[in-house]
Design an enzyme around this catalytic site. Structure first.
Site, short mmCIF file in Angstrom:
data_model
loop_
_atom_site.label_atom_id
_atom_site.label_comp_id
_atom_site.label_asym_id
_atom_site.label_seq_id
_atom_site.Cartn_x
_atom_site.Cartn_y
_atom_site.Cartn_z
N GLU A 29 0.86 -1.19 0.00
CA GLU A 29 0.00 0.00 0.00
C GLU A 29 0.89 1.24 0.00
OE1 GLU A 29 -2.81 0.57 3.25
OE2 GLU A 29 -3.59 2.39 2.29
N ASP A 105 -1.96 12.11 -3.15
CA ASP A 105 -1.92 13.58 -3.20
C ASP A 105 -2.16 14.03 -4.65
OD1 ASP A 105 -1.37 13.86 -0.50
OD2 ASP A 105 0.79 13.65 -0.82
N ASP A 141 -10.74 10.69 -5.07
CA ASP A 141 -11.90 11.57 -5.21
C ASP A 141 -11.67 12.58 -6.33
OD1 ASP A 141 -9.72 12.60 -3.46
OD2 ASP A 141 -10.84 14.45 -3.82
C1 LIG Z 1 -4.06 12.37 0.66
S1 LIG Z 1 -3.14 11.30 1.70
C2 LIG Z 1 -4.10 9.80 1.72
C3 LIG Z 1 -3.77 8.92 2.89
C4 LIG Z 1 -4.57 7.62 2.99
N1 LIG Z 1 -4.32 6.75 1.86
C5 LIG Z 1 -6.04 7.92 3.13
O1 LIG Z 1 -6.79 7.60 2.19
O2 LIG Z 1 -6.44 8.43 4.17
C6 LIG Z 1 -1.78 10.84 0.66
C7 LIG Z 1 -0.65 10.18 1.43
O3 LIG Z 1 0.34 9.72 0.54
C8 LIG Z 1 1.61 9.95 1.10
N2 LIG Z 1 2.55 10.04 -0.01
C9 LIG Z 1 2.61 11.01 -0.95
N3 LIG Z 1 3.58 10.74 -1.84
C10 LIG Z 1 4.14 9.57 -1.45
C11 LIG Z 1 5.21 8.79 -1.96
N4 LIG Z 1 5.89 9.15 -3.03
N5 LIG Z 1 5.52 7.65 -1.30
C12 LIG Z 1 4.85 7.28 -0.18
N6 LIG Z 1 3.83 7.99 0.33
C13 LIG Z 1 3.47 9.12 -0.29
C14 LIG Z 1 1.45 11.26 1.87
O4 LIG Z 1 2.41 11.38 2.90
C15 LIG Z 1 0.04 11.12 2.41
O5 LIG Z 1 0.01 10.54 3.69
#
Ligand SMILES: C[S@@+](CC[C@H](N)C(=O)[O-])C[C@H]1O[C@@H](n2cnc3c(N)ncnc32)[C@H](O)[C@@H]1O
Length: 324
Positions: A29, A105, A141
């Site tokens: 994940e 993101d 979304d």
């Molecule tokens: C918008 S949040 C969604 C978190 C979770 N999946 C949720 O649905 O609640 C996006 C997450 O992806 C992580 N993230 C962004 N780019 C990433 C990367 N290159 N590798 C690992 N994690 C990443 C961010 O730190 C953040 O916690």
């Protein structure tokens, strides 16, 4: 269990990471946030797959670790790294059953799409690490990012794209609930590899086996060495792919040395490292990477020790030995 990059083998092996459940499916994940998805999803499966979670946020890592431990999910490994570094370095070819990305993101501003995860290189890398029949599962979304991801997957030339309904657990994550409260829906797609372009594992970044491999230098400092100011120093090697920025220099309160703070960027991997400059009994000084923060000894980190050494030479130091 929490792993640092240096705790993994390059590439690693599911049987080593999950010695009690070696034959189970293996799921990665990406960006697990506070870790709500996996316990909810795992409950819906007859047997809990081996889980590898990757996140950039340390706070999220700790929250998710607590959540998985409380749910009794012990065949789970969490790590704080950029996803593509983990996938490229650690995951063997054809090893994963699924890569799950929930609410990545979106980087919505014009000109920021290069920061998005789900671009052509990610799909090509993912295709090389999935088993035949394995899938990337995306739930988001964000209308525009969703269309962008579908286009990028098609442009990768290695993925079949199917849209459908998200798994219910993906609609219960922190971000899913946030968007639901705002009245926004979620899109879901599944990407299945059709072809396999070899994407090699990169450089090996192991932790040092013994002290002698920690990058270091031995030098003598001029009697007059007593810096009172420090200008930022930047060094780049486009060929080797690193940038080192020496940000600051601190004096130890014990007055037997200094510590330099360096920022090291190598592709997707960024590390802040400390490099000690410590007095030795014979009057010389040891410039050495500090273990603080568990740095990974990469070519850029070695170069950072070189940058400090060269800066000291510029202040009149005479180098007796270079070990970087
Ligand atoms: C918008 S949040 C969604 C978190 C979770 N999946 C949720 O649905 O609640 C996006 C997450 O992806 C992580 N993230 C962004 N780019 C990433 C990367 N290159 N590798 C690992 N994690 C990443 C961010 O730190 C953040 O916690």
């Amino acid at each position: 269990m929490i792993f640092r990059l240096g705790d993994f083998h390059v590439p690693d092996d599911a049987a080593r990471l999950y010695p009690h459940t070696p034959g189970r499916p293996w799921v990665l994940e990406v960006g697990f946030g506070d870790g709500r998805f996996w316990p909810a999803y795992a409950r819906t499966l007859p047997e809990v797959p081996n889980y590898l979670g990757v996140e950039l946020s340390g706070v999220s890592l700790l929250k998710a670790h607590r959540r998985l431990r409380d749910a009794g999910l012990d065949n789970a490994v969490l790590t704080k790294l950029p996803a593509d570094v983990l996938i490229r370095e650690v995951i063997p070819h054809g090893a994963l059953d699924a890569i799950i990305v929930n609410f990545p993101d979106p980087w919505p501003k014009a000109g920021h799409t290069d920061h998005r995860l789900l671009r052509v290189p990610f799909f090509q890398l993912a295709a090389s690490r999935l088993k035949p029949g394995g899938r990337v599962l995306l739930t988001t979304d964000h209308d525009e990012y969703f269309e962008f991801a579908l286009e990028q997957a098609r442009a990768s030339g290695v993925m079949d794209v199917q849209t459908g309904d998200p798994p219910p657990a993906a609609l219960e994550t922190k971000y899913a609930l946030k968007w639901r409260d705002l009245g926004l829906g979620a899109h879901h797609a599944s990407f299945t590899p059709t072809a396999h372009r070899p994407v090699p594992h990169g450089d090996v970044y192991p932790y040092p086996e013994d002290e002698s491999t920690v990058p270091h230098a031995v030098l003598t400092l001029p009697q007059t060495f007593a810096p009172t100011a420090f200008e930022k120093v930047t060094q780049r090697s486009p060929q080797a792919g690193w940038t080192v920025i020496l940000l600051d220099l601190y004096q130890g309160l014990r007055r037997d040395g200094w510590v330099a703070l360096a920022h090291v960027v190598e592709g997707d991997l960024t590390q802040e490292v400390l490099i000690g400059i410590t007095a030795r009994e014979d009057g010389s000084y040891l410039v050495r990477l500090a273990k603080f923060g568990g740095p990974i000894i990469t070519p850029g980190v070695k170069a950072a020790v070189g940058t400090v050494t060269e800066w000291l030479e510029g202040q009149g130091a005479v180098v007796r030995h270079r070990g970087y």
